[in-house]
Scaffold this active site. Structure first.
Site, PDB file in Angstrom:
ATOM      1  CG  HIS A 161      -1.091   4.004   4.244  1.00 51.94           C
ATOM      2  ND1 HIS A 161      -2.459   3.767   5.078  1.00 51.94           N
ATOM      3  CD2 HIS A 161      -0.544   2.779   3.736  1.00 51.94           C
ATOM      4  CE1 HIS A 161      -2.594   2.404   4.948  1.00 51.94           C
ATOM      5  NE2 HIS A 161      -1.596   1.728   4.614  1.00 51.94           N
TER       6      HIS A 161
ATOM      7  CB  SER B  87      -0.948   0.072   1.070  1.00 51.13           C
ATOM      8  OG  SER B  87      -1.992  -0.754   0.853  1.00 51.13           O
TER       9      SER B  87
END
Length: 313
Positions: free
Chosen positions: A224, A172
């Protein structure tokens, strides 16, 4: 799925936003890298599950009857249908101690090719297909591939600076990098797009929602944020496009500038910030510094304690 989450709970994966390109000369590439990355991630998950061999430990494995050695760890241990943390660590999960004191810097990249479970893998790969294919078709494999790899690395650097407990895996950080690159690409190529304000609003909302969901427990939001910031800066450098009309100049006409001044300024500024960010971040990592010592509130970026859950790093 939580990129670089340590067996984390799922969240809403980033979604692409398609906007109209007004540049008639835009060249489209055949997308082969993104499907190859998806295959590599799936293959790696199969290898890890084969090595995990849950029945060997005698636990209450999920799907033991028909999956045999590919069966998943008990749900109370890993609710995402995947291997144990020990197996992930063995195959390259991000581990602060091993990176800093074990001379295993390769984990900063290898962790982005591992996933905590089947749910984690599916969410990330579906997101990669929706986001990555469009970008690869527009900009080619090497630019998108570089954004993907470097963003994953950048997310891992920020993660290991702030999180010292447990192991961390997932793509991610790299996916958020692609999302960040989409945003900076829209900014630097602003004049060649139609519906640009709607595109900007959509991308910002998508990024904000997904980053906000990163404050749930067991989700590594630092990966992230680091991935998004890295991809955002790389977008100014790698995804810059000539201004509309530059290629359509008649022969003998006075040459127009290929790029606008603001594009060059953004490119140079992004290069400086990238170099400085990685230099400072890597020096701090390998000196063993704890990012939380320099930012007393930053831990709230990855987990906010509530009456329903606690945050233990």
């Amino acid at each position: 799925m939580a990129g670089n989450g340590n067996g984390s709970a799922p969240y809403v994966a980033p979604s692409p936003f398609y906007y109209d390109n007004a540049a008639a000369h835009e060249r489209h590439h055949w997308s082969w890298l993104v499907p190859l990355v998806v295959i590599a991630n799936v293959a790696m998950f199969v290898v890890v599950m084969f090595a995990n061999n849950c029945p060997r430990g005698g636990g209450d494995c999920v799907g033991r009857g028909f999956l045999r050695r590919f069966s998943f760890q008990p749900l109370k241990e890993n609710p995402l249908l995947g291997p144990s943390a020990a197996t992930l660590q063995k195959y390259g999960a991000l581990d602060w101690y091993k990176v800093v004191h074990g001379n295993q810097a390769w984990r900063l990249e290898s962790c982005t090719w591992l996933h905590a479970g089947l749910i984690h893998l599916l969410a990330n790969m579906i997101s990669l297909i929706f986001i990555g294919v469009r970008l690869e078709q527009q900009f080619g494999f090497w630019k998108v591939g570089l954004v993907y790899l470097v963003s994953g690395f950048g997310g891992s650097v920020l993660s290991v600076l702030f999180i010292r407990k447990g192991v961390s895996v997932g793509a991610s950080g790299a996916l958020f990098g692609l999302l960040g690159a989409m945003l900076s690409e829209l900014i630097t190529n602003w004049t060649i797009y139609t519906n640009r304000f709607a595109a900007m609003v959509n991308l910002i909302i998508i990024a904000a929602i997904n980053l906000a969901l990163g404050i749930l427990p067991h989700v590594d939001n630092f990966a992230h944020i680091g991935g998004f910031a890295t991809g955002f800066l790389l977008g100014f450098v790698l995804l810059i496009q000539p201004q509309f009309g530059w290629l359509e100049q008649p022969f003998g006409a006075k040459s127009k500038s290929k790029y606008k001044a603001y594009q060059i300024i953004l490119l140079l500024l992004a290069l400086v910030l990238l170099a400085a960010g990685f230099a400072v971040g890597l020096v701090m990592v390998f000196r063993g510094e704890n990012g939380n010592d320099h930012c007393s509130w930053c831990h709230y970026l990855t987990c906010v304690p509530t009456s329903s859950w606690k945050c233990d790093n």
